[in-house]
Design a protein around this motif. Structure first.
Motif, PDB file in Angstrom:
ATOM      1  N   LEU A 143       0.708  -1.260  -0.277  1.00 30.87           N
ATOM      2  CA  LEU A 143      -0.069   0.056   0.161  1.00 30.87           C
ATOM      3  C   LEU A 143       0.858   1.092  -0.063  1.00 30.87           C
ATOM      4  CD1 LEU A 143      -2.611  -1.294   2.550  1.00 30.87           C
ATOM      5  CD2 LEU A 143      -3.151  -0.538   0.087  1.00 30.87           C
ATOM      6  N   ASP A 147       0.509   4.061  -2.794  1.00 33.77           N
ATOM      7  CA  ASP A 147      -0.277   5.425  -2.455  1.00 33.77           C
ATOM      8  C   ASP A 147       0.342   5.893  -1.115  1.00 33.77           C
ATOM      9  OD1 ASP A 147      -2.009   7.491  -2.193  1.00 33.77           O
ATOM     10  OD2 ASP A 147      -3.643   6.298  -1.548  1.00 33.77           O
ATOM     11  N   SER A 150      -1.094   6.665   2.088  1.00 29.69           N
ATOM     12  CA  SER A 150      -1.462   5.718   3.247  1.00 29.69           C
ATOM     13  C   SER A 150      -0.558   5.939   4.441  1.00 29.69           C
ATOM     14  CB  SER A 150      -1.238   4.310   2.671  1.00 29.69           C
ATOM     15  OG  SER A 150      -1.913   3.975   1.442  1.00 29.69           O
ATOM     16  N   ASN A 153      -2.135   6.579   8.004  1.00 27.71           N
ATOM     17  CA  ASN A 153      -2.544   5.322   8.746  1.00 27.71           C
ATOM     18  C   ASN A 153      -1.802   4.310   8.832  1.00 27.71           C
ATOM     19  OD1 ASN A 153      -5.361   6.687   7.161  1.00 27.71           O
ATOM     20  ND2 ASN A 153      -5.115   6.721   9.541  1.00 27.71           N
ATOM     21  N   LEU A 154      -0.548   4.198   8.395  1.00 33.45           N
ATOM     22  CA  LEU A 154       0.097   2.809   8.431  1.00 33.45           C
ATOM     23  C   LEU A 154       1.518   3.202   8.758  1.00 33.45           C
ATOM     24  CD1 LEU A 154      -0.870   1.183   4.934  1.00 33.45           C
ATOM     25  CD2 LEU A 154      -1.790   0.747   7.150  1.00 33.45           C
TER      26      LEU A 154
END
Length: 391
Positions: A143, A147, A150, A153-154
């Motif tokens: 991910l 992108d 991301s 949140n990651l």
């Protein structure tokens, strides 16, 4: 040369064993990845199996059930707070777009180190949790490459190498074994259990994990449920009124776990492994409960039956049933801060706060192996026959 270095290590260990040294724990990592059972489950079993963890769980801090088997925060919640990190979201919880930037929790209540079977409370054994992490990491990296948005949140890619990998498992393996085995048979099963644990942390090492934080298991024999089940004969109890066999087994397990951690650190010198003596922290709390502001060291706060244990396996915390023709409820106590135990199986937020405070003070933890360059020493250290216990 190796012999000289080993001699220096031994000498230093001997010298420092007589010195009261206080070095606060350095506890700061960009992300935390946790593996465990209900002692560190922040909602995994609820999300994964819709396990009913209802009121009054969560009442002290969250004012509602929050996926934890506790009236409030767990040890891991206090440790995350100390690092300035948000509470860990469960890997299995997809509701509400959970934020995994600072880590992820793979722990699930009832989980064991050994593979689960049809009778297991949780299917999410240690091997499954490790496999979930591997998939999580793979998905995150794909991910992030696809992108960049991301990232909010990651965890970033280097967080997997720089992050902290925490473990708190084994209690359910020992607990479950006592249901069908003698004490000697339970102890004989430990090598197989720890072999499974070793395989898991080695797999995480191959995935880039380098910082390991291992909690040993607590005094299982001091849980109200265990005392109510195995302690009906006073001769089976120790001076604290805890079940002797279960605490002896926990100590043997912890000794073997410590040996495994030492072996692992020797095999992978670029890793940093810390071993935390949760057993001694919790036993000290139970032994000296009034000194720390508690009034009930063994009785469950939320339960049914009254003194001395306030525990009846037929009536769970928060549950209402008809028992012997009467409607009864497993109700919480008036002041959870007076109790060490919450529901017969788990600790109260007040007890978890005490335990995490001892950890963060640098007590009861050590970094393996002892070297002349790096020390993580507790307040007072003495060298035992096999293990070094910290007080």
């Amino acid at each position: 040369m190796a012999l000289k270095f080993s001699a220096i290590q031994t000498l230093l260990a001997f010298i420092f064993s007589f010195l009261p040294i206080v070095i606060p724990l350095k506890f700061s990592y960009p992300a935390v990845f946790n593996f465990g059972d209900s002692n560190s489950d922040t909602g995994g079993l609820v999300a994964g199996l819709a396990f009913p963890v209802g009121p009054p769980n969560g009442e002290t801090y969250f004012q509602q059930p929050y996926g934890r088997f506790c009236d409030g925060r767990l040890i891991i919640d206090f440790l995350m707070d100390a690092m300035g990190r948000p509470f860990l979201n469960p890997y299995l919880d997809s509701v509400g777009a959970p934020d995994f930037q600072k880590g992820c929790n793979f722990a699930a209540g009832g989980s064991t180190i050994l593979p689960a079977n049809a009778a297991s409370t949780s299917p999410f054994s240690f091997g499954v949790q490790v496999a979930q992490f591997v998939r999580f990491k793979d998905r995150v990296l794909k991910l992030l490459a696809k992108d960049k948005k991301s990232q909010k949140n990651l965890p970033l890619e280097d967080y997997f190498n720089r992050g902290l990998y925490m473990f708190d498992m084994g209690q359910n393996d020992i607990d479950g074994a006592f249901n069908s085995k003698s004490e000697d048979q339970v102890i004989a099963s430990f090598p197989a259990i720890l072999s499974e644990f070793e395989a898991g942390i080695k797999r995480l090492y191959t995935e880039g994990a380098r910082n390991f934080w291992v909690h040993n298991t607590g005094p299982l024999g001091c849980l109200p449920r265990i005392i109510a089940t195995f302690g009906t004969n006073p001769s089976k109890l120790d001076q604290l009124a805890c079940v002797d066999s279960h605490n002896r087994a926990a100590n043997v397990f912890n000794s073997q776990l410590h040996d495994l951690c030492t072996k692992f650190q020797g095999q992978f010198p670029d890793a940093n492994l810390s071993y935390v003596d949760i057993f001694s922290i919790k036993l000290k709390l139970i032994s000296n409960f009034s000194q720390y502001g508690f009034k009930q060291p063994l009785a469950a706060c939320c339960g049914y039956g009254g003194p001395p244990l306030n525990f009846d396996r037929r009536i769970a915390c928060g549950q209402t049933k008809v028992l012997n023709g009467s409607t009864v409820t497993g109700s919480p106590c008036n002041d959870t801060a007076e109790y060490v135990n919450w529901d017969g199986n788990h600790y109260t937020e007040a007890a978890n706060r005490y335990v995490s405070g001892e950890i963060l003070a640098g007590n009861y933890s050590n970094q393996l192996p002892l070297s002349i360059n790096t020390f993580t020493l507790p307040t007072s250290v003495f060298i035992g026959s096999k293990l070094s216990y910290y007080d």
